[in-house]
Design an enzyme around this catalytic site. Structure first.
Site, mmCIF file in Angstrom:
data_model
loop_
_atom_site.group_PDB
_atom_site.id
_atom_site.type_symbol
_atom_site.label_atom_id
_atom_site.label_comp_id
_atom_site.label_asym_id
_atom_site.label_seq_id
_atom_site.Cartn_x
_atom_site.Cartn_y
_atom_site.Cartn_z
ATOM 1 N N LYS A 175 15.145 -6.740 -9.073
ATOM 2 C CA LYS A 175 15.010 -5.803 -7.959
ATOM 3 C C LYS A 175 16.169 -6.017 -6.989
ATOM 4 O O LYS A 175 16.351 -7.120 -6.473
ATOM 5 C CB LYS A 175 13.673 -6.022 -7.246
ATOM 6 C CG LYS A 175 13.461 -5.127 -6.043
ATOM 7 C CD LYS A 175 12.088 -5.338 -5.424
ATOM 8 C CE LYS A 175 12.002 -6.637 -4.646
ATOM 9 N NZ LYS A 175 10.726 -6.748 -3.913
ATOM 10 N N GLU A 195 2.850 -0.807 -7.466
ATOM 11 C CA GLU A 195 2.967 -2.170 -6.945
ATOM 12 C C GLU A 195 2.116 -2.305 -5.682
ATOM 13 O O GLU A 195 2.346 -1.595 -4.702
ATOM 14 C CB GLU A 195 4.425 -2.485 -6.611
ATOM 15 C CG GLU A 195 4.621 -3.771 -5.825
ATOM 16 C CD GLU A 195 6.011 -3.906 -5.236
ATOM 17 O OE1 GLU A 195 6.189 -4.749 -4.325
ATOM 18 O OE2 GLU A 195 6.938 -3.171 -5.662
#
Length: 209
Positions: free
Chosen positions: A128, A39
């Site tokens: 998340k 990421e």
């Protein structure tokens, strides 16, 4: 992408604050130590260029995504740059919808049960949980009671000492920041040596079962 990629690889290595000129060696080091999900946060300088260059460089070998995506416009930019998955830090419904309309895998950030369910019902493929380290592993276990159908990615405060506990508690994958990649510019040889060791240890811990 499919959720199976996250179940298999387990570690999303978060890259934040590094220099563009260090990116290729950092990514290569992570790849050599088994990391397959990266990421790049959009608050990193030259993030879109980094996503574009690294997604092409490691095409078919690693999945490069975009993090800290706050708006639909940022999501569009990240996807155009080549992001294979998009992470939002909060539950921004329009951003989730934008990502899914583009056919891209979406991970939305949430904390409370209401936020988590809202994100999932609006199309997030994974949710998340941030800040997971502050909430603790028991929070992930507790969420599985009323929300067992929602796959989660605990993020924030994940390190070598608690990673396996979060996975055992039912997490699909883990978002890992400075515990693997230090957010700094001008990596030196010793930084790459440290990076390699951290990545290797994290991989071993998360794949030992």
């Amino acid at each position: 992408m499919k959720i199976e990629h996250f179940k298999e690889h387990k570690i999303i290595s978060i890259v934040r604050g590094i220099a563009l000129e260090d990116a290729e060696q950092i990514f290569q080091t992570l790849y050599e130590e088994g990391i397959r999900l990266i990421e790049v946060t959009l608050n990193t300088e030259s993030a879109l260029t980094m996503i574009n260059e690294m997604s092409r460089k490691f095409e078919g070998r690693m999945f490069v995504g975009a993090g800290t995506v706050l708006t639909p416009e940022m999501a569009d930019q990240a996807i155009e740059a080549g992001a294979k998955f998009v992470l939002t830090p909060t539950v921004n419904v329009e951003t989730i919808h934008t990502v899914k309309r583009a056919g891209v895998f979406c991970i939305a950030g949430a904390l409370t049960p209401t936020e988590i369910l809202t994100a999932y019902e609006n199309g997030a493929d994974l949710v998340k949980i941030f800040p997971a380290g502050t909430m603790g592993v028991n929070y992930i276990k507790d969420l599985k009671g009323p929300l067992p159908q929602i796959p989660t990615v605990p993020t924030g405060g994940i390190d070598i000492t608690n990673a396996s506990e979060f996975l055992s508690a039912g997490a699909t994958a883990l978002g890992v920041g400075s515990s693997i990649v230090k957010g700094k510019k001008g990596y030196k040889e010793e930084d790459f040596t440290e990076l390699r060791e951290k990545a290797r240890r994290f991989y071993q811990v998360c794949h030992e079962n």
